[in-house]
Scaffold this motif. Structure first.
Motif, PDB file in Angstrom:
ATOM      1  N   ASN A  39      51.774  -8.967  42.938  1.00  0.00           N
ATOM      2  CA  ASN A  39      52.896  -9.857  42.655  1.00  0.00           C
ATOM      3  C   ASN A  39      53.134  -9.916  41.143  1.00  0.00           C
ATOM      4  O   ASN A  39      52.321  -9.421  40.365  1.00  0.00           O
ATOM      5  N   PRO A  40      54.257 -10.497  40.693  1.00  0.00           N
ATOM      6  CA  PRO A  40      54.585 -10.468  39.253  1.00  0.00           C
ATOM      7  C   PRO A  40      53.475 -11.014  38.361  1.00  0.00           C
ATOM      8  O   PRO A  40      53.200 -10.461  37.304  1.00  0.00           O
ATOM      9  N   GLN A  41      52.828 -12.083  38.832  1.00  0.00           N
ATOM     10  CA  GLN A  41      51.789 -12.665  37.986  1.00  0.00           C
ATOM     11  C   GLN A  41      50.598 -11.717  37.845  1.00  0.00           C
ATOM     12  O   GLN A  41      50.089 -11.491  36.761  1.00  0.00           O
ATOM     13  N   GLU A  42      50.189 -11.140  38.981  1.00  0.00           N
ATOM     14  CA  GLU A  42      49.078 -10.187  38.950  1.00  0.00           C
ATOM     15  C   GLU A  42      49.429  -8.975  38.100  1.00  0.00           C
ATOM     16  O   GLU A  42      48.600  -8.445  37.371  1.00  0.00           O
ATOM     17  N   THR A  43      50.701  -8.554  38.193  1.00  0.00           N
ATOM     18  CA  THR A  43      51.149  -7.411  37.405  1.00  0.00           C
ATOM     19  C   THR A  43      51.045  -7.714  35.922  1.00  0.00           C
ATOM     20  O   THR A  43      50.600  -6.875  35.140  1.00  0.00           O
ATOM     21  N   GLN A  44      51.413  -8.931  35.538  1.00  0.00           N
ATOM     22  CA  GLN A  44      51.328  -9.314  34.133  1.00  0.00           C
ATOM     23  C   GLN A  44      49.873  -9.313  33.669  1.00  0.00           C
ATOM     24  O   GLN A  44      49.548  -8.820  32.587  1.00  0.00           O
ATOM     25  N   GLU A  45      48.992  -9.844  34.519  1.00  0.00           N
ATOM     26  CA  GLU A  45      47.564  -9.840  34.168  1.00  0.00           C
ATOM     27  C   GLU A  45      47.058  -8.419  33.980  1.00  0.00           C
ATOM     28  O   GLU A  45      46.315  -8.121  33.051  1.00  0.00           O
ATOM     29  N   LEU A  46      47.501  -7.547  34.890  1.00  0.00           N
ATOM     30  CA  LEU A  46      47.076  -6.151  34.820  1.00  0.00           C
ATOM     31  C   LEU A  46      47.576  -5.503  33.530  1.00  0.00           C
ATOM     32  O   LEU A  46      46.845  -4.761  32.869  1.00  0.00           O
ATOM     33  N   THR A  47      48.819  -5.825  33.177  1.00  0.00           N
ATOM     34  CA  THR A  47      49.391  -5.269  31.950  1.00  0.00           C
ATOM     35  C   THR A  47      48.522  -5.622  30.746  1.00  0.00           C
ATOM     36  O   THR A  47      48.147  -4.760  29.954  1.00  0.00           O
ATOM     37  N   ASP A  48      48.185  -6.900  30.647  1.00  0.00           N
ATOM     38  CA  ASP A  48      47.335  -7.339  29.542  1.00  0.00           C
ATOM     39  C   ASP A  48      45.978  -6.649  29.599  1.00  0.00           C
ATOM     40  O   ASP A  48      45.423  -6.244  28.576  1.00  0.00           O
ATOM     41  N   PHE A  49      45.496  -6.517  30.827  1.00  0.00           N
ATOM     42  CA  PHE A  49      44.170  -5.934  30.997  1.00  0.00           C
ATOM     43  C   PHE A  49      44.142  -4.476  30.548  1.00  0.00           C
ATOM     44  O   PHE A  49      43.196  -4.023  29.906  1.00  0.00           O
ATOM     45  N   ILE A  50      45.196  -3.736  30.867  1.00  0.00           N
ATOM     46  CA  ILE A  50      45.230  -2.319  30.492  1.00  0.00           C
ATOM     47  C   ILE A  50      45.183  -2.184  28.970  1.00  0.00           C
ATOM     48  O   ILE A  50      44.434  -1.372  28.423  1.00  0.00           O
ATOM     49  N   VAL A  51      45.947  -3.010  28.286  1.00  0.00           N
ATOM     50  CA  VAL A  51      45.934  -2.963  26.820  1.00  0.00           C
ATOM     51  C   VAL A  51      44.550  -3.343  26.293  1.00  0.00           C
ATOM     52  O   VAL A  51      44.013  -2.703  25.379  1.00  0.00           O
ATOM     53  N   GLN A  52      43.953  -4.342  26.936  1.00  0.00           N
ATOM     54  CA  GLN A  52      42.638  -4.811  26.498  1.00  0.00           C
ATOM     55  C   GLN A  52      41.578  -3.713  26.623  1.00  0.00           C
ATOM     56  O   GLN A  52      40.838  -3.433  25.677  1.00  0.00           O
ATOM     57  N   ILE A  53      41.511  -3.061  27.786  1.00  0.00           N
ATOM     58  CA  ILE A  53      40.475  -2.033  27.949  1.00  0.00           C
ATOM     59  C   ILE A  53      40.764  -0.817  27.073  1.00  0.00           C
ATOM     60  O   ILE A  53      39.852  -0.160  26.600  1.00  0.00           O
ATOM     61  N   LYS A  54      42.031  -0.550  26.835  1.00  0.00           N
ATOM     62  CA  LYS A  54      42.367   0.589  25.981  1.00  0.00           C
ATOM     63  C   LYS A  54      41.752   0.394  24.591  1.00  0.00           C
ATOM     64  O   LYS A  54      41.137   1.304  24.036  1.00  0.00           O
ATOM     65  N   ASP A  55      41.894  -0.818  24.063  1.00  0.00           N
ATOM     66  CA  ASP A  55      41.355  -1.080  22.737  1.00  0.00           C
ATOM     67  C   ASP A  55      39.836  -1.173  22.771  1.00  0.00           C
ATOM     68  O   ASP A  55      39.144  -0.638  21.922  1.00  0.00           O
ATOM     69  N   GLN A  56      39.332  -1.857  23.801  1.00  0.00           N
ATOM     70  CA  GLN A  56      37.894  -2.104  23.850  1.00  0.00           C
ATOM     71  C   GLN A  56      37.091  -0.822  24.038  1.00  0.00           C
ATOM     72  O   GLN A  56      36.026  -0.657  23.456  1.00  0.00           O
ATOM     73  N   TYR A  57      37.585   0.082  24.876  1.00  0.00           N
ATOM     74  CA  TYR A  57      36.809   1.300  25.171  1.00  0.00           C
ATOM     75  C   TYR A  57      37.362   2.526  24.466  1.00  0.00           C
ATOM     76  O   TYR A  57      36.937   3.640  24.751  1.00  0.00           O
ATOM     77  N   ASP A  58      38.326   2.327  23.561  1.00  0.00           N
ATOM     78  CA  ASP A  58      38.856   3.431  22.787  1.00  0.00           C
ATOM     79  C   ASP A  58      39.417   4.518  23.710  1.00  0.00           C
ATOM     80  O   ASP A  58      39.078   5.700  23.596  1.00  0.00           O
ATOM     81  N   LEU A  59      40.248   4.088  24.645  1.00  0.00           N
ATOM     82  CA  LEU A  59      40.744   5.002  25.671  1.00  0.00           C
ATOM     83  C   LEU A  59      42.139   5.492  25.356  1.00  0.00           C
ATOM     84  O   LEU A  59      42.855   4.897  24.550  1.00  0.00           O
ATOM     85  N   SER A  60      42.502   6.564  26.006  1.00  0.00           N
ATOM     86  CA  SER A  60      43.913   6.926  26.133  1.00  0.00           C
ATOM     87  C   SER A  60      44.243   6.722  27.598  1.00  0.00           C
ATOM     88  O   SER A  60      43.402   6.980  28.452  1.00  0.00           O
ATOM     89  N   ILE A  61      45.436   6.256  27.885  1.00  0.00           N
ATOM     90  CA  ILE A  61      45.764   5.956  29.275  1.00  0.00           C
ATOM     91  C   ILE A  61      47.018   6.709  29.694  1.00  0.00           C
ATOM     92  O   ILE A  61      48.005   6.770  28.962  1.00  0.00           O
ATOM     93  N   PHE A  62      46.931   7.323  30.845  1.00  0.00           N
ATOM     94  CA  PHE A  62      48.049   8.054  31.416  1.00  0.00           C
ATOM     95  C   PHE A  62      48.248   7.469  32.806  1.00  0.00           C
ATOM     96  O   PHE A  62      47.320   7.491  33.613  1.00  0.00           O
ATOM     97  N   MET A  63      49.413   6.888  33.059  1.00  0.00           N
ATOM     98  CA  MET A  63      49.546   6.208  34.350  1.00  0.00           C
ATOM     99  C   MET A  63      50.855   6.538  35.057  1.00  0.00           C
ATOM    100  O   MET A  63      51.860   6.871  34.438  1.00  0.00           O
ATOM    101  N   ILE A  64      50.772   6.442  36.381  1.00  0.00           N
ATOM    102  CA  ILE A  64      51.953   6.519  37.225  1.00  0.00           C
ATOM    103  C   ILE A  64      52.241   5.086  37.632  1.00  0.00           C
ATOM    104  O   ILE A  64      51.326   4.374  38.040  1.00  0.00           O
TER     105      ILE A  64
END
Lengths: 356, 282
Positions: free
Chosen positions: B207-232
Motif C-alpha cells: 500500500n502507499p504507506q508501505e511503499t513510502q517506507e520501502l522507498t526510504d529503506f532502499i535509500v538507507q541501505i544503499k548508503d549504509q552498505y555502499d550499494l548500487s541498486i538496479f530495480m524493476i
C-alpha cells in the motif's frame, strides 16, 4: 530449557537405553525374536536416516541406497574374512587373491569410504538430473552395481555370485545400537550445521538457493556422498547381522523397504525414520508373522491365512498410511526432550490458568 | 561521470523465435539507483535473469566492476534463427552459473517471492551467508567453526534488526504476511554481502504507506552498505523519487533513458507506458 540440563537428560536416557538392552540380554535367551527386531531395527534406522538426508533434507529423490549398502557390505566382508577361512569361502576361486584381514573398525570405515567414492562417481552424471529422472537413474546404477559384483571375472575378490561368510560378526545387541547411534548423531550434526541449512535451501527452492551463492552441484554431491558413506556402514552392519552377504539380496525391493520407512516416519524427520524402522521391522519380522501361518479358532481354520498373506496386509497398511497420514508419523517435526518438556509445562500452565 | 559497476552491452535474449530482450545496452553507476520500467511482458525480468546467470544471453556481453562477466553469441541452430542485431560482434563465450555471479557480488530478489518457505526467518538469512563463511563440511559438522557460526548468527540478527524482523526470527518464513516476506527477501539478499542489488518489483502488492517506507529503506541501505541498486518497479512515485537514471523497455527494446524528468516528459514513454491522463487532453 538450559542446554546443560538438556544434554545431561539426553546422556542419562542413552545410558538407560544401553543399560536396559544389557539387562535384556542377560534375562532373555539369545535367540529371542526381540533381539532380531532390535538389531535389524537399529541397522535399518541408520540406513533410513541416511536416505532421509537425501530425500527429506536435500530434496533429491534417490533410489540407490541398496547399491551403496551392497558396496559397504562387500567391502567389509572381503576385507575382514580371516586368511585361514578364505580357502573355504572362495572355494571356486582358489581362495581368492586377498590374504590379509583388517581390524573390524577400519574395515567398517573403509566400507563407508568405498560406498562414498562410488556415490561420488555416480553423482557426476546423475546429479544433473532432477526428480523422477534422478530416481530412475540411481535405481539403474544400484542394479548395475549388483550385476558388476556378481561378475564372474571379479570372483577372486567378490566371490562372484556365491555368498561371503566367516567374517567377524557382533554378538551383542549393543554393538549395532552404538554404531548406528554415533552415525545418526553425526548426520544430525550435519543437518543442523551451515551445510545442512544449505541442503534444506536446495530442497525448498533451487533457484533461490543458487541465487544465494550455493553451488547446487557441489552441495548435492556432498549430500549424496555423505548419505552413501553411512549407507555403506549400514551395509556392513547388515552383513554382520546376517552373518553372510550375497549380492542377490540387495535388490531394489530393499531400497523400497527403506523408502517406505522414510515415508512412514515422515520425510524430513530423523526421529520419525528411527521410530518407523523399529515399527516396520517389528511388524514385518514379528507382529504380522502369524498371518503367514494357518491359524485355528475353535477348530476352524481362519480363511486367507497362508504364506504370503502378511505382505497383503502390509500393503493395505501402507496404503492407509499414504492416504491418511501423508506426512508420516512425525511429519517434519522431531521428537525431542525439549518438545516433551514444553508439552508438559504447557499442559501445566493451561491447567493453572483453568484453576484461576 | 562515475565509474560503472554494471555494464550491459547489446544483450539479446531469444527463446526459439521469440526475442524477449532485444539489443539492450545499459549502465549502472557506482552508488546509483537505476530503475528499469516498462509495461508487462516488456522483458524486464528476463533482463534480470540474464544478468544473474539464470539464462544465457543469446548475444552480447555483461561487465561487472570493469571485468567481463558474461559474453555469448548465437551458435548452432540459433545462428540461423537469430533475429537480433550485432550478429558476429561477439566472438567469445563466457557463461557463469547464478551461484558464481552471486559470489562476485550481485544479489537479487524475485518478482514472485522465493523464500525458503519451510525454514525459519533466521535460517533464511543464515543460508545467504553460507557461501562466504570460512568453513568446510567437516568443520561445520563437528562444530569446529563455532566462532564463524557465532559471527554469522550475530550478523544475521543485525540484518533482521535493521528490517525490524528480529522478533520473528523463529517463525517459518512461508507463514509470514506478504509485506514482511518482501522485507525478509531483501534482508536475505543483503546477507550475501553484495555490491550490486537487483530488486525485482520490491513494492509489488504494497500500500502507499508501505511503499513510502520501502522507498526510504532502499535509500538507507544503499548508503549504509555502499550499494548500487538496479530495480524493476511499477510504482512511479517510488521510481521517480529515488532513481538517478531510468531505462524504459517496451517489447524487449530500450525506448528511452535518462533522469526521471527526462523520462517522464518523453512522448514515447508516455505513449507506451505512463499513459496520457484524461485531464491533460482537455
Amino acid at each position: 530449557m538450559n542446554p546443560k540440563v538438556k544434554w545431561s537428560i539426553a546422556a542419562v536416557l542413552i545410558l538407560l537405553l544401553l543399560g536396559g538392552l544389557y539387562m535384556l540380554e542377560q534375562i532373555l535367551p539369545a535367540n529371542s525374536i526381540i533381539f532380531t527386531v532390535l538389531q535389524k531395527g537399529a541397522i535399518y534406522s541408520l540406513i533410513a536416516v541416511s536416505l532421509n538426508l537425501l530425500n527429506g533434507f536435500t530434496g533429491l529423490f534417490s533410489l540407490g541406497q541398496a547399491g551403496f549398502m551392497l558396496i559397504g557390505a562387500y567391502t567389509y566382508a572381503v576385507l575382514t574374512i580371516p586368511p585361514e577361512s578364505r580357502a573355504a569361502v572362495y572355494q571356486y576361486y582358489d581362495g581368492g587373491i586377498i590374504d590379509f584381514a583388517l581390524p573390524v573398525p577400519v574395515a567398517m570405515i573403509l566400507a563407508g569410504v568405498a560406498a562414498g567414492i562410488c556415490a561420488f562417481l555416480i553423482g557426476l552424471p546423475v546429479l544433473r538430473m532432477k526428480g523422477d529422472y534422478l530416481a530412475i537413474a540411481t535405481l539403474g546404477f544400484a542394479e548395475i552395481i549388483r550385476a558388476i559384483v556378481q561378475y564372474d571375472k571379479l570372483g577372486p575378490i567378490t566371490n562372484g555370485s556365491n555368498l561371503l561368510r566367516s567374517f567377524p560378526v557382533f554378538h551383542s545387541t549393543l554393538f549395532p545400537f552404538i554404531v548406528s547411534g554415533i552415525c545418526i548423531a553425526v548426520i544430525c550434526l550435519l543437518i543442523n550445521s551451515s551445510y545442512g541449512r544449505a541442503f534444506k535451501a536446495i530442497r525448498d527452492d533451487e533457484i533461490a538457493a543458487e541465487a544465494m551463492g550455493i553451488n547446487l552441484f557441489m552441495h548435492k554431491e556432498m549430500a549424496l556422498v555423505t548419505s552413501a558413506f553411512f549407507a555403506g556402514i549400514g551395509g556392513a552392519l547388515l552383513a554382520m547381522f546376517q552373518m553372510m552377504v550375497q549380492a542377490r539380496a540387495f535388490t531394489s525391493a530393499m531400497t523400497y523397504e527403506i523408502l517406505l520407512i522414510v515415508v512412514i516416519g515422515g520425510i524430513g524427520s530423523v526421529t520419525g525414520s528411527v521410530i518407523a524402522s523399529f515399527l516396520f521391522i517389528a511388524s514385518s519380522e514379528w507382529w504380522l508373522r502369524f498371518l503367514d501361518e494357518a491359524q485355528f479358532i475353535g477348530g476352524m481354520q481362519v480363511p486367507f491365512l497362508r504364506p504370503g498373506f502378511r505382505m497383503v496386509v502390509f500393503s493395505v497398511i501402507i496404503m492407509f498410511v499414504v492416504l491418511f497420514y501423508r506426512k508420516g508419523i512425525m511429519g517434519t517435526k522431531e521428537f525431542s526432550i525439549e518438545g516433551i518438556y514444553r508439552f508438559f509445562t504447557k499442559g501445566r500452565s493451561k491447567a493453572g490458568k483453568g484453576a484461576k | 561521470m562515475s565509474e560503472n559497476i554494471l555494464h550491459v552491452e547489446n544483450i539479446t535474449m531469444q527463446f526459439g523465435g521469440v526475442v524477449a530482450v532485444n539489443n539492450l545496452t545499459l549502465d549502472v553507476g557506482k552508488g546509483e539507483i537505476v530503475a528499469l520500467i516498462g509495461p508487462n511482458g516488456a522483458g524486464k525480468t528476463t533482463a534480470f535473469n540474464v544478468i544473474t546467470g539464470v539464462y544465457e544471453p543469446t548475444n552480447g556481453r555483461v561487465d561487472f566492476q570493469g571485468q567481463m562477466m558474461l559474453q555469448n553469441h548465437p551458435t548452432g541452430k540459433m545462428a540461423k534463427a537469430y533475429k537480433g542485431e550485432n550478429m558476429g560482434m561477439y566472438k567469445h563465450t563466457m557463461v557463469k552459473s547464478p551461484d558464481a555471479i552471486a559470489k562476485l557480488g550481485i544479489a537479487r530478489t524475485f518478482q514472485n517471492i522465493r523464500l525458503f518457505s519451510e525454514l525459519t526467518v533466521l535460517d533464511n538469512v543464515l543460508i545467504a551467508m553460507h557461501m562466504r563463511a570460512k568453513q568446510n563440511i567437516f568443520s561445520a559438522t563437528f562444530r569446529l567453526n563455532y566462532k564463524e557460526e557465532q559471527r554469522m548468527r550475530r550478523a544475521a540478527m543485525e540484518l533482521l534488526e535493521i528490517q525490524n524482523l528480529q522478533h520473528l526470527k523463529d517463525d517459518i518464513a512461508g507463514s509470514l504476511p506478504y509485506g514482511i516476506q518482501r522485507r525478509l527477501e531483501i534482508a536475505r539478499a543483503l546477507a550475501t554481502e553484495p555490491k550490486l542489488l537487483l530488486l525485482d518489483e520490491p513494492a509489488a502488492g504494497m500500500n502507499p504507506q508501505e511503499t513510502q517506507e520501502l522507498t526510504d529503506f532502499i535509500v538507507q541501505i544503499k548508503d549504509q552498505y555502499d550499494l548500487s541498486i538496479f530495480m524493476i518497479e511499477h510504482h512511479m512515485d517510488l521510481v521517480m523519487q529515488i532513481s538517478d537514471q531510468i531505462y524504459v523497455l517496451d517489447f524487449g527494446r530500450l525506448i528511452a533513458q535518462g533522469t526521471p524528468e527526462e523520462v517522464s516528459n518523453d512522448p514515447r514513454v508516455i505513449e507506451a507506458y505512463l499513459g496520457v491522463s484524461e485531464d491533460a487532453e482537455d
